[in-house]
Write an enzyme that holds these catalytic residues in place. Structure first.
Site, PDB file in Angstrom:
ATOM      1  N   LYS A   8      -1.958  -7.390  -4.824  1.00 38.37           N
ATOM      2  CA  LYS A   8      -1.495  -8.270  -3.482  1.00 38.37           C
ATOM      3  C   LYS A   8      -2.701  -9.455  -3.638  1.00 38.37           C
ATOM      4  O   LYS A   8      -3.474  -8.851  -4.196  1.00 38.37           O
ATOM      5  CB  LYS A   8      -1.576  -7.793  -2.727  1.00 38.37           C
ATOM      6  CG  LYS A   8      -2.292  -7.320  -1.223  1.00 38.37           C
ATOM      7  CD  LYS A   8      -3.771  -9.056  -1.251  1.00 38.37           C
ATOM      8  CE  LYS A   8      -4.576  -7.089  -0.209  1.00 38.37           C
ATOM      9  NZ  LYS A   8      -6.000  -8.095  -0.555  1.00 38.37           N
ATOM     10  N   ASP A 134      -4.889  -3.007   5.112  1.00 35.00           N
ATOM     11  CA  ASP A 134      -3.704  -3.592   4.456  1.00 35.00           C
ATOM     12  C   ASP A 134      -2.329  -3.025   3.785  1.00 35.00           C
ATOM     13  O   ASP A 134      -1.751  -3.809   3.530  1.00 35.00           O
ATOM     14  CB  ASP A 134      -4.416  -3.732   3.685  1.00 35.00           C
ATOM     15  CG  ASP A 134      -5.406  -5.122   3.329  1.00 35.00           C
ATOM     16  OD1 ASP A 134      -5.930  -5.492   4.342  1.00 35.00           O
ATOM     17  OD2 ASP A 134      -6.490  -5.475   2.569  1.00 35.00           O
TER      18      ASP A 134
HETATM   19  O1  C5P Z   1      -8.529  -0.252   7.986  1.00 29.75           O
HETATM   20  P1  C5P Z   1      -9.388  -0.373   6.193  1.00 29.75           P
HETATM   21  O2  C5P Z   1      -9.437   1.357   6.584  1.00 29.75           O
HETATM   22  O3  C5P Z   1      -8.808  -0.605   5.302  1.00 29.75           O
HETATM   23  O4  C5P Z   1     -10.739  -0.866   6.576  1.00 29.75           O
HETATM   24  C1  C5P Z   1     -11.820  -0.543   5.360  1.00 29.75           C
HETATM   25  C2  C5P Z   1     -13.019  -1.074   6.847  1.00 29.75           C
HETATM   26  O5  C5P Z   1     -12.935  -2.465   6.333  1.00 29.75           O
HETATM   27  C3  C5P Z   1     -13.083  -1.002   8.146  1.00 29.75           C
HETATM   28  O6  C5P Z   1     -14.161   0.439   8.468  1.00 29.75           O
HETATM   29  C4  C5P Z   1     -13.572  -2.223   8.755  1.00 29.75           C
HETATM   30  O7  C5P Z   1     -14.891  -1.673   8.853  1.00 29.75           O
HETATM   31  C5  C5P Z   1     -13.733  -2.712   7.366  1.00 29.75           C
HETATM   32  N1  C5P Z   1     -12.338  -3.728   8.424  1.00 29.75           N
HETATM   33  C6  C5P Z   1     -12.854  -4.848   9.659  1.00 29.75           C
HETATM   34  N2  C5P Z   1     -11.670  -5.425   9.883  1.00 29.75           N
HETATM   35  C7  C5P Z   1      -9.740  -5.443   8.945  1.00 29.75           C
HETATM   36  C8  C5P Z   1     -10.116  -4.448   8.221  1.00 29.75           C
HETATM   37  C9  C5P Z   1     -10.878  -3.592   7.667  1.00 29.75           C
HETATM   38  O8  C5P Z   1     -13.926  -4.988   9.731  1.00 29.75           O
HETATM   39  N3  C5P Z   1      -9.327  -6.162   9.984  1.00 29.75           N
END
Ligand code: C5P
Length: 275
Positions: A8, A134
């Protein structure tokens, strides 16, 4: 059974608020690309993940494909069998192209089909959210306006199938966690809900990715990539996600020659066509 998780790009990306749970509220548009990994499951005596293609850094247990398998195996222990899982990586990693998230979400979809679990998309999206912010987008896999952590998804009538999409992927791996630490949230400077009404020719200077400013401060050499894309006639160019890949939209008929100014690769692709 085989499937082809796709990449994406983010059209605009605004980090608007830091939340109590440590995550951030976002405003972005996820747009699916015709650029794929390959993911196959085959019945086996014992579950195992087999990796090929681009080398994946880190622990196999943390791979979102494996986590997706474990998630459904826990919920449906009598239905989900041991499987040989083959993941071939082509989508650059640490690039903001969502490859890992796509692999996780496609694994849920694949197991749903393979094991005839009959879960609908909204249920799969809720499970996908347990894998990463995501991931729910890749369950629907069509252009979506996204809010919250990225899980509040609203399909948007935006069609980039008439454009060549060129990706410039420098050999710079960006950690999502570290990228978010560099950001000071602020209200979005453009309302992406109206993006489909704005000609692509008018996106430049209006539609922004908040992570660009932070990464350009740390790695100013990355600016040369965006400059090269515009110098070669891009109608619009931006970093995707938390970086470090950049994408550029060119007219479909243009003969595009982009020289990567830094070590890295240029990939020609386009919008994911809907079947
Ligand atoms: O959700 P995911 O595990 O992919 O996110 C990885 C890291 O990115 C989270 O631990 C956080 O630190 C950051 N993040 C965030 N806000 C979001 C998505 C991700 O702060 N909307």
């Amino acid at each position: 059974m085989i499937s082809f998780p796709n990449a994406k790009i983010n059209l605009g990306l605004y980090v608007t608020e830091r939340r109590e749970d440590g995550y951030h509220n976002l405003e972005t548009i996820f747009y699916p690309l015709a650029m794929n990994d390959a993911l196959e499951v085959v019945p086996a005596a014992k579950a195992k993940l087999h990796l090929s293609g681009k080398a994946i850094a880190g622990d196999e247990e943390k791979n979102l494909v494996w986590k997706a398998y474990q998630l459904l195996k826990q919920q449906y222990p009598d239905i989900v069998p041991p499987l040989d899982i083959y993941l071939h990586k082509s989508i650059p990693m640490g690039a903001g192209l969502g490859g890992g998230s796509a692999d996780g979400a496609f694994m849920l979809r694949l197991l749903n089909d393979f094991c005839k679990l009959q879960l609908d998309d909204d249920t799969l999206a809720e499970l996908a959210m347990q894998l990463g912010s995501d991931c729910p987008f890749f369950i629907y896999n069509k252009p979506c306006l996204a809010y919250g952590r990225g899980e509040q998804l609203h399909p948007i009538a935006l069609d980039l199938s008439g454009y060549q999409i060129v990706l410039a992927c420098p050999e710079v791996h960006v950690s999502t966690v570290e990228a978010f630490k560099t950001i000071t949230p602020k209200p979005a400077t453009f309302d992406l809900a109206g993006l489909h009404r704005l000609a692509v020719e008018d996106w430049r200077g209006k539609v922004q990715n908040d992570f660009e400013e932070a990464i350009f401060l740390q790695k100013p050499e990355l600016k040369t990539i965006k400059e090269e894309l515009y110098a070669q006639g891009a109608i619009y160019a931006s970093m995707t996600g938390t970086g470090s890949a950049f994408y550029a939209l060119f007219p479909s008929e243009a003969e595009v020659v982009v020289n990567m100014p830094l070590p890295g690769t240029i990939v020609r692709t386009g919008a994911l066509s809907r079947r």
